[in-house]
Design an enzyme around this catalytic site. Sequence first.
Site, mmCIF file in Angstrom:
data_model
loop_
_atom_site.group_PDB
_atom_site.id
_atom_site.type_symbol
_atom_site.label_atom_id
_atom_site.label_comp_id
_atom_site.label_asym_id
_atom_site.label_seq_id
_atom_site.Cartn_x
_atom_site.Cartn_y
_atom_site.Cartn_z
ATOM 1 N N HIS A 78 9.205 -3.781 3.304
ATOM 2 C CA HIS A 78 8.803 -4.001 1.914
ATOM 3 C C HIS A 78 10.021 -4.384 1.063
ATOM 4 C CE1 HIS A 78 5.684 -0.912 3.249
ATOM 5 N NE2 HIS A 78 4.934 -1.930 2.881
ATOM 6 N N MET A 121 0.836 -1.212 0.000
ATOM 7 C CA MET A 121 0.000 0.000 0.000
ATOM 8 C C MET A 121 0.871 1.264 0.000
ATOM 9 S SD MET A 121 -3.394 -0.895 2.144
ATOM 10 C CE MET A 121 -2.729 -0.643 3.774
ATOM 11 N N GLN A 154 -10.484 -2.180 2.211
ATOM 12 C CA GLN A 154 -10.065 -2.856 3.435
ATOM 13 C C GLN A 154 -10.056 -1.916 4.644
ATOM 14 O OE1 GLN A 154 -6.172 -3.838 1.584
ATOM 15 N NE2 GLN A 154 -5.332 -3.520 3.620
ATOM 16 N N SER A 193 4.341 1.109 7.946
ATOM 17 C CA SER A 193 4.069 2.440 7.393
ATOM 18 C C SER A 193 3.355 3.293 8.433
ATOM 19 C CB SER A 193 3.191 2.326 6.144
ATOM 20 O OG SER A 193 3.801 1.448 5.221
ATOM 21 N N ALA A 217 4.238 3.912 0.928
ATOM 22 C CA ALA A 217 5.044 4.381 2.068
ATOM 23 C C ALA A 217 6.063 3.279 2.407
ATOM 24 C CB ALA A 217 4.173 4.740 3.271
HETATM 25 P P1 AMP Z 1 1.475 -2.918 3.493
HETATM 26 O O1 AMP Z 1 2.043 -1.925 2.533
HETATM 27 O O2 AMP Z 1 1.505 -2.474 4.915
HETATM 28 O O3 AMP Z 1 0.148 -3.467 3.043
HETATM 29 O O4 AMP Z 1 2.474 -4.161 3.472
HETATM 30 C C1 AMP Z 1 2.791 -4.807 2.266
HETATM 31 C C2 AMP Z 1 3.492 -6.099 2.599
HETATM 32 O O5 AMP Z 1 4.670 -5.831 3.356
HETATM 33 C C3 AMP Z 1 2.624 -7.041 3.452
HETATM 34 O O6 AMP Z 1 2.792 -8.369 2.986
HETATM 35 C C4 AMP Z 1 3.196 -6.858 4.831
HETATM 36 O O7 AMP Z 1 3.018 -7.984 5.669
HETATM 37 C C5 AMP Z 1 4.662 -6.649 4.519
HETATM 38 N N1 AMP Z 1 5.327 -5.957 5.631
HETATM 39 C C6 AMP Z 1 4.922 -4.837 6.269
HETATM 40 N N2 AMP Z 1 5.763 -4.533 7.279
HETATM 41 C C7 AMP Z 1 6.741 -5.486 7.280
HETATM 42 C C8 AMP Z 1 7.894 -5.735 8.074
HETATM 43 N N3 AMP Z 1 8.246 -4.939 9.092
HETATM 44 N N4 AMP Z 1 8.655 -6.807 7.778
HETATM 45 C C9 AMP Z 1 8.320 -7.643 6.741
HETATM 46 N N5 AMP Z 1 7.239 -7.454 5.953
HETATM 47 C C10 AMP Z 1 6.458 -6.393 6.210
#
Ligand code: AMP
Length: 281
Positions: free
Chosen positions: A42, A35, A66, A191, A37
């Site tokens: 990531h 998503m 969501q 993020s 940031a």
């Molecule tokens: P998001 O942008 O928050 O939807 O996250 C995108 C992907 O990155 C998802 O699969 C999250 O589980 C993963 N993710 C977010 N934070 C972390 C982290 N600290 N370590 C590993 N993966 C992460």
Amino acid sequence: MKIISCPLELKEYLKGENNSTSFQGNRTIGFVPTMGALHQGHISLIKKAKEQNELVVVSIFLNPTQFLKGEDLDKYPKRDEADKQICKLSGVDILFFPHVADMYTNDEVTLCAPKVRGYVLEGNSRPSHFNGVLTVVMKLLNIVTPTRAYFGKKDAQQLNLISLMVKQLFMSTQIIPVDTVRESDGLALSSRNAYLSPNDREEALKISSSLRQASAMVVKNILDSKEIIKEMRNTLGDLEVFYVEVLNRDFEQLSHVEIGNTIILVEVRVGTTRLLDNIWL
Ligand code: AMP
């Protein structure tokens, strides 16, 4: 790095990539949905995708379905230009950056999260959240048709439900879990950490401390879930706790930690921000 916002254009482009290669058969595609940031968490997903695949696709899409009414959709951090640079520098081949209108119409087929596993933990306080997650991930997987898709263990319930979806709907993408990346003081990268004041950030360290404490208890052979949860809640102090749970890898409650088959999960509110974290034992 190619940037594409139209789903059908991306499908066509990927078809062309396969046809134009000298490979026998299709190239492997690694896909990292986000998503935006972007942070080191990531980036670790992208790195793993690069190691294991010939082509890497990242999506940045702040998925409105969501978020429940009143949640942080409007203030979710947006860093489009920095995100593009991060993707470029990380060796991403294709960045999929759709607008909401590229992904949704106003009368939509949607997926429903399973009645039990989709409505416990985070799904308990955010009831339609996982319907939105599963629907958007289904759309994204159908657009990209990746060989492998990468998800963080930090969002363990999300990872579990997406793995279930892929299995139960007989989809062919392999779901690859990736370890949580943390700051040097233990705070899991997110993020949403951008919302934390310096004082909140200090308070947030109680989350990883409570998880470290749980793992220290397990090392001392204290395996009783109730005992572990009690100690963890003490460490979390006066933070608003949504849940502390000791579950097996199928997300069923455990009375005792089973080494190799346990996840201990925490979600709390720090200031105005919900933060979740977990440890896999
Ligand atoms: P998001 O942008 O928050 O939807 O996250 C995108 C992907 O990155 C998802 O699969 C999250 O589980 C993963 N993710 C977010 N934070 C972390 C982290 N600290 N370590 C590993 N993966 C992460």
